[in-house]
Write a protein that holds these residues in place. Structure first.
Motif, PDB file in Angstrom:
ATOM      1  N   UNK A   1     -62.749  39.595  47.325  1.00  0.00           N
ATOM      2  CA  UNK A   1     -61.858  40.098  46.284  1.00  0.00           C
ATOM      3  C   UNK A   1     -61.339  41.485  46.641  1.00  0.00           C
ATOM      4  N   UNK A   2     -62.224  42.351  47.135  1.00  0.00           N
ATOM      5  CA  UNK A   2     -61.820  43.716  47.486  1.00  0.00           C
ATOM      6  C   UNK A   2     -60.847  43.728  48.663  1.00  0.00           C
ATOM      7  N   UNK A   3     -61.001  42.787  49.593  1.00  0.00           N
ATOM      8  CA  UNK A   3     -60.131  42.743  50.760  1.00  0.00           C
ATOM      9  C   UNK A   3     -58.846  41.979  50.548  1.00  0.00           C
ATOM     10  N   UNK A   4     -58.618  41.447  49.347  1.00  0.00           N
ATOM     11  CA  UNK A   4     -57.409  40.679  49.087  1.00  0.00           C
ATOM     12  C   UNK A   4     -57.387  39.335  49.787  1.00  0.00           C
ATOM     13  N   UNK A   5     -58.578  38.759  50.030  1.00  0.00           N
ATOM     14  CA  UNK A   5     -58.676  37.487  50.748  1.00  0.00           C
ATOM     15  C   UNK A   5     -59.301  36.380  49.906  1.00  0.00           C
TER      16      UNK A   5
ATOM     17  N   UNK B   1     -54.961  42.298  57.407  1.00  0.00           N
ATOM     18  CA  UNK B   1     -56.221  41.559  57.438  1.00  0.00           C
ATOM     19  C   UNK B   1     -56.012  40.069  57.248  1.00  0.00           C
ATOM     20  N   UNK B   2     -54.968  39.682  56.518  1.00  0.00           N
ATOM     21  CA  UNK B   2     -54.706  38.262  56.279  1.00  0.00           C
ATOM     22  C   UNK B   2     -54.329  37.510  57.550  1.00  0.00           C
TER      23      UNK B   2
ATOM     24  N   UNK C   1     -65.447  36.048  60.698  1.00  0.00           N
ATOM     25  CA  UNK C   1     -64.647  36.371  59.515  1.00  0.00           C
ATOM     26  C   UNK C   1     -65.359  37.385  58.630  1.00  0.00           C
ATOM     27  N   UNK C   2     -66.655  37.184  58.397  1.00  0.00           N
ATOM     28  CA  UNK C   2     -67.410  38.115  57.567  1.00  0.00           C
ATOM     29  C   UNK C   2     -67.511  39.493  58.230  1.00  0.00           C
ATOM     30  N   UNK C   3     -67.692  39.516  59.553  1.00  0.00           N
ATOM     31  CA  UNK C   3     -67.767  40.794  60.260  1.00  0.00           C
ATOM     32  C   UNK C   3     -66.430  41.521  60.216  1.00  0.00           C
TER      33      UNK C   3
ATOM     34  N   UNK D   1     -65.839  45.242  58.528  1.00  0.00           N
ATOM     35  CA  UNK D   1     -65.244  46.365  59.257  1.00  0.00           C
ATOM     36  C   UNK D   1     -64.017  46.891  58.522  1.00  0.00           C
ATOM     37  N   UNK D   2     -63.188  45.972  58.016  1.00  0.00           N
ATOM     38  CA  UNK D   2     -61.969  46.383  57.311  1.00  0.00           C
ATOM     39  C   UNK D   2     -62.302  47.159  56.042  1.00  0.00           C
TER      40      UNK D   2
END
Length: 461
Positions: free
Chosen positions: A118-122, A329-330, A369-371, A375-376
């Protein structure tokens, strides 16, 4: 409680069962403070008007079983879910991520993973949506072209595959909306009719609104069609404009006779690559791999930027959260998620001897993907909470974004750069400026009815 769980499982409840429950019913909670999500209205749109908590399975009595077809579907779904879950049982984060991407079971996501996406917009990647359906349709179309000769048979494979996947993941509104759009597009080409993404989008919206006019109140409905509209009306024209010359270089690369009809610079580029292949005895496809990958990354980045520009208003006004890194990031996240979805679906029918290596590959992709997300999110200001902006800010944003749309359709580079700079500037204002109302000139007490008693807000000069 193990005993209660055993009692509940012994009921063997399935879709379509009619039950009698001794329970105390109550209306869903509704908070009246401004801007709050109307949970009661949300449930009413789904036909839920009363809720209750069942404290013991002994209070449930089955009156009538559902049809054998529904029970067979439940059994098949349980087998598929169990087969996927067993492959990743050693890591609950990865298990929940794969089940969410492949089957739409977002309830299996761990709290940390869900919060980070949610925080990363993904977050759209970990729930089944139009993205997953597009991956399924694209994969089926790619495979069908090597197996089936006739175009109509390939389109039928896509239609049946999309329908089957929609049934597999259940009655999820985003999937049904995407399936309807795919059905409209494929049926148009199957009937040998010209098709338009914009027309398919509008027809799908019209059908859904006729069936349920209250869908317009659903933020998911608005987000879906805003995102697809951004791709259709802005992203695709931008890609065609940005990659026009580049695609001409790659189109029909093996056809030497086509060079005479191309721009001399493009023809020279093609000849040099062919000569390099002949000199080093390499197939043309091998030399084109990095260029195809560059094309894929460029398309993904342009689409991500266009969708982010259109959905920015929804992020601010509906969720009050913006992720500045989301457009970039997307790109890698979308590619990895597409691979996980495809391979995850392949795990369902594959025998164990083959499924083992495929599951290992899915596990590595999920970890990557999680890593990448971790990092982002470690970057400062990767996720920002923002308040609602005043109307004049949104007017400026609409004008700057509209300038970008006009520039892309008219292919005006300088106009496009000005529009992009203006849009980025307005975004920066929303992220950094304080739009809070001015404090009162004297002590003010405001009483808010929040549904569970009154809340008192005291403001001082």
């Amino acid at each position: 409680d193990t005993e209660l769980r055993e009692l509940f499982d012994a009921l063997h409840l399935g879709s379509g069962d009619r039950v009698e429950v001794v329970v105390r019913l109550r209306r869903p909670p509704h908070y009246n403070n401004p801007g709050v999500f109307d949970f009661r209205r949300y449930l009413e749109r789904q036909g839920v008007f009363w809720t209750g908590t069942i404290r013991n399975p002994r209070l449930i009595r089955v009156l009538e079983r559902g049809s054998w077809f529904r029970r067979a579907g439940d059994s098949l779904y349980a087998q598929i879910e169990g087969r996927l879950a067993r492959r990743f049982a050693e890591d609950r984060d990865i298990q929940g991520l794969v089940l969410g991407m492949v089957l739409g079971r977002k309830q299996d996501l761990s709290a940390t993973v869900e919060r980070n996406f949610q925080a990363g917009g993904l977050y759209h990647l970990v729930v089944v949506s139009g993205f997953n359906l597009a991956i399924v349709a694209g994969f089926l179309r790619f495979v069908a072209q090597f197996i089936l000769v006739r175009a109509w048979s390939r389109k039928l494979v896509v239609l049946f595959g999309v329908a089957g996947y929609s049934l597999l993941v259940g009655d999820q509104a985003p999937v049904l909306r995407a399936a309807l759009m795919v059905f409209i597009l494929e049926m148009g080409t199957l009937l040998d009719r010209d098709h338009s993404l914009a027309n398919a989008l509008l027809l799908a919206a019209f059908i859904l609104l006729v069936a349920d006019p209250t869908s317009l109140e659903d933020p998911s409905f608005r987000l879906t069609f805003a995102a697809v509209g951004a791709i259709t009306g802005l992203g695709m024209p931008a890609i065609r404009w940005a990659l026009l010359g580049f695609r001409e270089r790659l189109r029909d690369f093996d056809n030497v006779s086509a060079d005479g009809f191309l721009d001399p610079e493009i023809a020279d580029w093609r000849v040099k690559r062919r000569m390099y292949c002949e000199l080093h005895h390499l197939p043309h496809a091998l030399v084109l791999i990095p260029w195809r990958f560059y094309e894929l990354l460029t398309e993904a980045l342009i689409l991500s930027l266009c969708v982010e520009m259109v959905l920015f208003s929804f992020m601010v006004e509906s969720f009050h959260r913006v992720s500045p890194i989301s457009p970039v990031l997307n790109v890698p996240a979308g590619i990895i998620a597409g691979a996980i979805t495809t391979l995850g679906l392949l795990l369902i029918p594959l025998p164990d001897i083959v499924a083992g290596p495929v599951a290992w590959l899915v596990r590595q992709l999920a970890r990557a993907l999680l890593a990448t997300l971790d990092i982002a999110l470690s970057i400062p200001a990767a996720s920002v909470r923002v308040p609602s902006a005043p109307w004049w800010i949104w007017a400026a944003y609409a004008c700057s974004a509209g300038l970008v749309v006009v520039a892309v359709h008219r292919k005006k580079l300088h106009l496009c750069l000005i529009g992009c700079a203006a849009t980025a500037g307005v975004m920066g204002m929303m992220l950094t400026m304080d739009f809070s109302p001015r404090p009162p000139s004297f002590v003010t007490a405001t009483f808010l009815d929040v549904g569970q008693g009154d809340s008192t807000l005291v403001e001082f000069p």
